[in-house]
Write an enzyme that holds these catalytic residues in place. Structure first.
Site, PDB file in Angstrom:
ATOM      1  N   PRO A   1      -2.166  -8.202   9.546  1.00 38.09           N
ATOM      2  CA  PRO A   1      -1.995  -9.351   8.651  1.00 38.09           C
ATOM      3  C   PRO A   1      -0.553  -9.594   8.215  1.00 38.09           C
ATOM      4  O   PRO A   1      -0.167 -10.747   7.988  1.00 38.09           O
ATOM      5  CB  PRO A   1      -2.881  -8.992   7.455  1.00 38.09           C
ATOM      6  CG  PRO A   1      -3.947  -8.124   8.030  1.00 38.09           C
ATOM      7  CD  PRO A   1      -3.247  -7.301   9.080  1.00 38.09           C
ATOM      8  N   TYR A   2       0.236  -8.538   8.090  1.00 39.84           N
ATOM      9  CA  TYR A   2       1.643  -8.731   7.722  1.00 39.84           C
ATOM     10  C   TYR A   2       2.355  -9.585   8.764  1.00 39.84           C
ATOM     11  O   TYR A   2       2.990 -10.598   8.444  1.00 39.84           O
ATOM     12  CB  TYR A   2       2.331  -7.375   7.572  1.00 39.84           C
ATOM     13  CG  TYR A   2       3.829  -7.458   7.405  1.00 39.84           C
ATOM     14  CD1 TYR A   2       4.396  -8.205   6.383  1.00 39.84           C
ATOM     15  CD2 TYR A   2       4.682  -6.781   8.283  1.00 39.84           C
ATOM     16  CE1 TYR A   2       5.773  -8.288   6.233  1.00 39.84           C
ATOM     17  CE2 TYR A   2       6.054  -6.849   8.132  1.00 39.84           C
ATOM     18  CZ  TYR A   2       6.597  -7.607   7.110  1.00 39.84           C
ATOM     19  OH  TYR A   2       7.961  -7.687   6.967  1.00 39.84           O
ATOM     20  N   GLY A   3       2.257  -9.191  10.033  1.00 35.87           N
ATOM     21  CA  GLY A   3       2.899  -9.954  11.096  1.00 35.87           C
ATOM     22  C   GLY A   3       2.322 -11.351  11.237  1.00 35.87           C
ATOM     23  O   GLY A   3       3.048 -12.322  11.478  1.00 35.87           O
TER      24      GLY A   3
END
Length: 336
Positions: free
Chosen positions: A221-223
């Site tokens: 989810p960060y990327g």
């Protein structure tokens, strides 16, 4: 309004309650030893002292336009300036003669970093605004009041493991807040942006080395949130020919200001999720019992991974270079 902002930034409810109890105790003691008018005057003086203390010690005491050192320099708004990279970038921009408005809510940043940047600034060249990018009307007010030339958007949560445990937080903090920044720029007619992205947008590429042409296939989810925020910037640029931007994708950042004014100071509860450089120092200084190396399945001699690193001052150099040459449309640049 400046005094109100100062008090809001300085006093928590707990502090106010403590101060009030101290005042009540002082009043009761004074009533036993002196006439009532003395108590009233003493109370007023104590209130004045507390207000002056709050105003003089706050980091955020109002904001407005700033003047850079010359017409060739800019007024730059830096989000996430209390963080590792944002604080170093703010310091460098000030040293180069730019005026800097810093915005942070200290959810992840360090107040000491802001104080270090403020200490290095010349009078009238720096201001700090404590604000949450998730509150759009507050963000819009900051942009319209400060009249900046360039925005450098660092503010973001940035731990892969945490993003997998709490993806909604990451999409809100990274993607939605970037929408707020771009929307506020549009409302204030600010036309230049440098966006801080990440190598996590590439996922696990099949071909190395990674270049700007490597497909973006994020696996966490960060990327994904960062890539979505990049798209916000590109789509807005496509709709506005006067808008110029740059997107910088970083690999692993380490290091500190060579003069020792700044470094990497994660909040205590986040140290376990920090960078390997910080973990090495923590182990060497005895803050943690041992250094844990993650991963044994990589195609290396001992199974551990090989990572790319970039020093924070080199990364800041890249930002300063790009600051003078944003483009339309904004191409991504990978920094390792």
């Amino acid at each position: 309004m400046r005094l109100v902002r100062a008090l809001r930034g300085q006093f928590s409810v707990r502090k106010l309650n403590r101060r009030w109890r101290q005042m009540q105790a002082l009043i009761k003691a004074s009533e036993k030893s002196g006439p009532r008018w003395t108590v009233q005057v003493g109370t007023v003086l104590l209130c004045v002292v507390l207000f002056v203390y709050a105003y003089s010690n706050t980091l955020s005491a109002g904001y407005g336009p700033l003047a850079p050192s010359s017409p060739q320099h800019m007024h730059v708004l830096v989000t996430g300036c209390a963080g590792f990279i944002g604080s170093h970038a703010s310091l460098r921009l000030l040293e180069d003669g730019h005026a800097v408005t810093c915005v942070d809510n200290f959810s992840r940043g360090n107040k000491g970093a802001v104080r270090a940047v403020k200490k290095a600034a010349k009078p009238g060249r720096f201001q700090f605004v404590e604000a949450d990018l998730g509150h759009y009307h507050e963000v819009e007010s900051i942009f319209k009041s400060t009249q900046v030339d360039l925005v450098v958007h660092f503010a973001a949560v940035a731990y892969v493991g945490e993003s997998m445990a709490n993806p909604v937080q990451y999409y809100h903090n990274i993607t939605a807040n970037t929408v707020h920044v771009v929307k506020a720029m549009q409302a204030a007619d600010v036309r230049r942006l440098i966006y801080s992205s990440t190598c996590a947008t590439y996922g696990n590429p099949e071909i190395l080395p990674i270049t700007e042409l490597t497909p973006t296939l994020p696996i966490n989810p960060y990327g994904k949130a960062k890539l979505a925020a990049e798209q916000v910037v590109r789509d807005y640029a496509a709709s506005n020919p006067d808008f110029k931007a740059a997107v910088l994708r970083y690999f692993n950042v380490y290091g500190a200001d060579p003069a020792g004014r700044l470094g990497e100071y994660p909040q205590p509860e986040l140290r376990s999720q920090g960078r390997i450089s910080g973990a090495c120092f923590d182990a060497a200084l005895g803050f943690i019992d041992s250094l844990t190396i993650m991963g044994t399945q990589f195609p290396t001699r001992d199974g551990t991974c090989v990572r790319d690193y970039v020093h924070v001052t080199d990364l800041v150099d890249a930002h300063v270079t790009v600051a003078g040459h944003p483009s339309h449309p904004p191409p991504p640049s990978s920094l390792s």
